[in-house]
Design a protein around this motif. Structure first.
Motif, PDB file in Angstrom:
ATOM      1  N   LEU A 174     -27.947  99.331  11.509  1.00  0.00           N
ATOM      2  CA  LEU A 174     -28.418  98.983  10.167  1.00  0.00           C
ATOM      3  C   LEU A 174     -29.522  99.914   9.694  1.00  0.00           C
ATOM      4  O   LEU A 174     -29.636 100.193   8.497  1.00  0.00           O
ATOM      5  N   LYS A 175     -30.333 100.425  10.611  1.00  0.00           N
ATOM      6  CA  LYS A 175     -31.420 101.320  10.225  1.00  0.00           C
ATOM      7  C   LYS A 175     -30.927 102.742   9.940  1.00  0.00           C
ATOM      8  O   LYS A 175     -31.453 103.422   9.050  1.00  0.00           O
TER       9      LYS A 175
ATOM     10  N   GLY B  71     -26.522  88.497  26.196  1.00  0.00           N
ATOM     11  CA  GLY B  71     -25.704  89.187  25.193  1.00  0.00           C
ATOM     12  C   GLY B  71     -26.465  89.478  23.917  1.00  0.00           C
ATOM     13  O   GLY B  71     -26.324  90.545  23.325  1.00  0.00           O
ATOM     14  N   LEU B  72     -27.303  88.531  23.513  1.00  0.00           N
ATOM     15  CA  LEU B  72     -28.058  88.681  22.270  1.00  0.00           C
ATOM     16  C   LEU B  72     -29.069  89.823  22.364  1.00  0.00           C
ATOM     17  O   LEU B  72     -29.192  90.638  21.451  1.00  0.00           O
ATOM     18  N   LEU B  73     -29.793  89.888  23.488  1.00  0.00           N
ATOM     19  CA  LEU B  73     -30.792  90.942  23.656  1.00  0.00           C
ATOM     20  C   LEU B  73     -30.146  92.324  23.665  1.00  0.00           C
ATOM     21  O   LEU B  73     -30.683  93.283  23.098  1.00  0.00           O
ATOM     22  N   ALA B  74     -28.980  92.429  24.298  1.00  0.00           N
ATOM     23  CA  ALA B  74     -28.302  93.727  24.377  1.00  0.00           C
ATOM     24  C   ALA B  74     -27.709  94.126  23.032  1.00  0.00           C
ATOM     25  O   ALA B  74     -27.908  95.252  22.551  1.00  0.00           O
ATOM     26  N   PHE B  75     -27.005  93.203  22.386  1.00  0.00           N
ATOM     27  CA  PHE B  75     -26.265  93.551  21.173  1.00  0.00           C
ATOM     28  C   PHE B  75     -27.178  93.722  19.969  1.00  0.00           C
ATOM     29  O   PHE B  75     -26.876  94.515  19.066  1.00  0.00           O
ATOM     30  N   SER B  76     -28.303  92.996  19.929  1.00  0.00           N
ATOM     31  CA  SER B  76     -29.198  93.099  18.777  1.00  0.00           C
ATOM     32  C   SER B  76     -29.759  94.512  18.641  1.00  0.00           C
ATOM     33  O   SER B  76     -29.993  94.983  17.528  1.00  0.00           O
ATOM     34  N   HIS B  77     -30.001  95.193  19.766  1.00  0.00           N
ATOM     35  CA  HIS B  77     -30.492  96.567  19.716  1.00  0.00           C
ATOM     36  C   HIS B  77     -29.480  97.481  19.040  1.00  0.00           C
ATOM     37  O   HIS B  77     -29.831  98.314  18.200  1.00  0.00           O
TER      38      HIS B  77
ATOM     39  N   ILE C   8     -35.401  89.779  17.465  1.00  0.00           N
ATOM     40  CA  ILE C   8     -34.735  89.666  18.769  1.00  0.00           C
ATOM     41  C   ILE C   8     -34.886  90.968  19.549  1.00  0.00           C
ATOM     42  O   ILE C   8     -35.132  90.969  20.763  1.00  0.00           O
ATOM     43  N   ARG C   9     -34.774  92.093  18.828  1.00  0.00           N
ATOM     44  CA  ARG C   9     -34.864  93.409  19.470  1.00  0.00           C
ATOM     45  C   ARG C   9     -36.241  93.639  20.093  1.00  0.00           C
ATOM     46  O   ARG C   9     -36.373  94.380  21.074  1.00  0.00           O
TER      47      ARG C   9
ATOM     48  N   MET D  67     -21.353  85.692  17.001  1.00  0.00           N
ATOM     49  CA  MET D  67     -22.088  84.736  16.179  1.00  0.00           C
ATOM     50  C   MET D  67     -23.094  85.408  15.247  1.00  0.00           C
ATOM     51  O   MET D  67     -23.383  84.896  14.175  1.00  0.00           O
ATOM     52  N   ILE D  68     -23.647  86.551  15.666  1.00  0.00           N
ATOM     53  CA  ILE D  68     -24.619  87.216  14.796  1.00  0.00           C
ATOM     54  C   ILE D  68     -23.968  88.278  13.921  1.00  0.00           C
ATOM     55  O   ILE D  68     -24.654  88.951  13.163  1.00  0.00           O
TER      56      ILE D  68
END
Length: 313
Positions: A223-224, A211-217, A46-47, A169-170
């Motif tokens: 996590l990294k 929201g998904l594109l922003a939050f996934s980053h 997604i990122r 949700m993610i």
């Protein structure tokens, strides 16, 4: 070729499991993604949707952009989610109305086992991980006891609700559907799916995409760079969500939605025996325990399948 087809069929099935979980308030599709071993790849894919994808589209065309954002993977997952939401929305609504204790018991077992599963992924436990777990637990409990509100079902409200809910949700343990329930949009969301209300569905999906594109980053970066601490935080979220999906509840306050249906507004958890005396209905204790163990074994089975797939790849 056969192995490739099998791989994408399994991805679609994982997406369907995520979609089924996301429909239920209290259960997160992110939990399913984590259990089935695709969580970090999902976030990374997604990122990748952004300027580099646009650059690949201009230089290499659609095939280049498709490869850049891991399009086959994302299409399989989100295709499975869409299939599941359309297929299971009615079934899950019916099950929650007619067999709520058994449905919540199943998900309670699934999430309880997921807590153990994710905690086992920690490579070390220090004061940082303990603090992160406590923060996640506290936030999830706070969200679970927050008083629901009611928002109008305008398209822009639905769009904003989608952008907030998709972030939940993610996240394993934070249910996007429960966030929708808190802000009074969940009945609108389910109703739009059941009646194929395309304007509302499109508004919700647009909000989800943003929201998904922003939050996934943000989540991928955490996590990294802070993998262990982030996993501990997610474990806390999961632990806190058990408060939401405890099967035996007493309804303290209700509200009537715009369709005249009575829906719970404020509830409290009670013991099974107390449930029988207060509510006057069977607690279904032993069947509930049985489906709790079914949820537990399902998580263990998914973990075993994911481990086998990892060894074969």
């Amino acid at each position: 070729m056969g192995e490739s087809v099998k791989y994408y069929v399994l991805l679609i099935l994982r997406g369907m499991a995520m979609g089924a979980a996301d429909v239920v308030p209290g259960v997160s599709g992110g939990t399913i993604a984590f259990i089935t071993g695709i969580y970090e790849e999902l976030l990374d894919s997604i990122r990748k949707i952004g300027p580099n994808t646009l650059k690949a589209l201009l230089n290499e065309g659609i095939p280049g952009a498709w490869r850049q954002c891991n399009g086959a993977f994302l299409a399989s997952i989100f295709g499975g989610i869409a299939i599941s939401m359309v297929s299971f929305a009615r079934m899950i609504t019916w099950a929650l109305e007619n067999h709520p204790i058994l449905v919540w018991s199943f998900f309670f077992g699934l999430v309880a086992a997921s807590v153990v599963y994710i905690f086992r992924q920690l490579t070390s436990v220090s004061w940082r991980e303990i603090m992160a777990l406590a923060i996640g637990l506290g936030l999830a409990v706070f969200v679970s006891v927050a008083r629901p509100v009611a928002l109008p079902d305008y398209w822009w409200v639905v769009m904003l609700s989608g952008s907030v809910a998709i972030c939940a949700m993610i996240l394993p343990g934070i249910s996007g559907s429960f966030i929708l329930l808190l802000i009074g949009i969940y009945p609108v969301f389910i109703g739009a799916i059941e009646s194929f209300n395309l304007p509302l569905i499109a508004s919700f999906l647009l909000g989800c995409g943003v929201g998904l594109l922003a939050f996934s980053h943000v989540l991928s970066w955490l996590l990294k760079h802070y993998h262990n601490v982030t996993l501990a935080l997610l474990t806390g979220f999961l632990m806190g969500s058990l408060n939401v999906i405890w099967p035996w509840k007493q309804i303290l306050e209700t509200t009537v939605d715009r369709h005249g249906e009575v829906i719970p507004l404020v509830q409290q958890n009670i013991l099974p025996l107390t449930y029988e005396s207060l509510i006057g209905l069977p607690s279904q204790l032993w069947p509930a325990i049985g489906v709790m163990f079914l949820g537990l074994f399902l998580v263990l089975g998914l973990e075993a399948i994911s481990n086998n797939m990892s060894r074969c790849e």
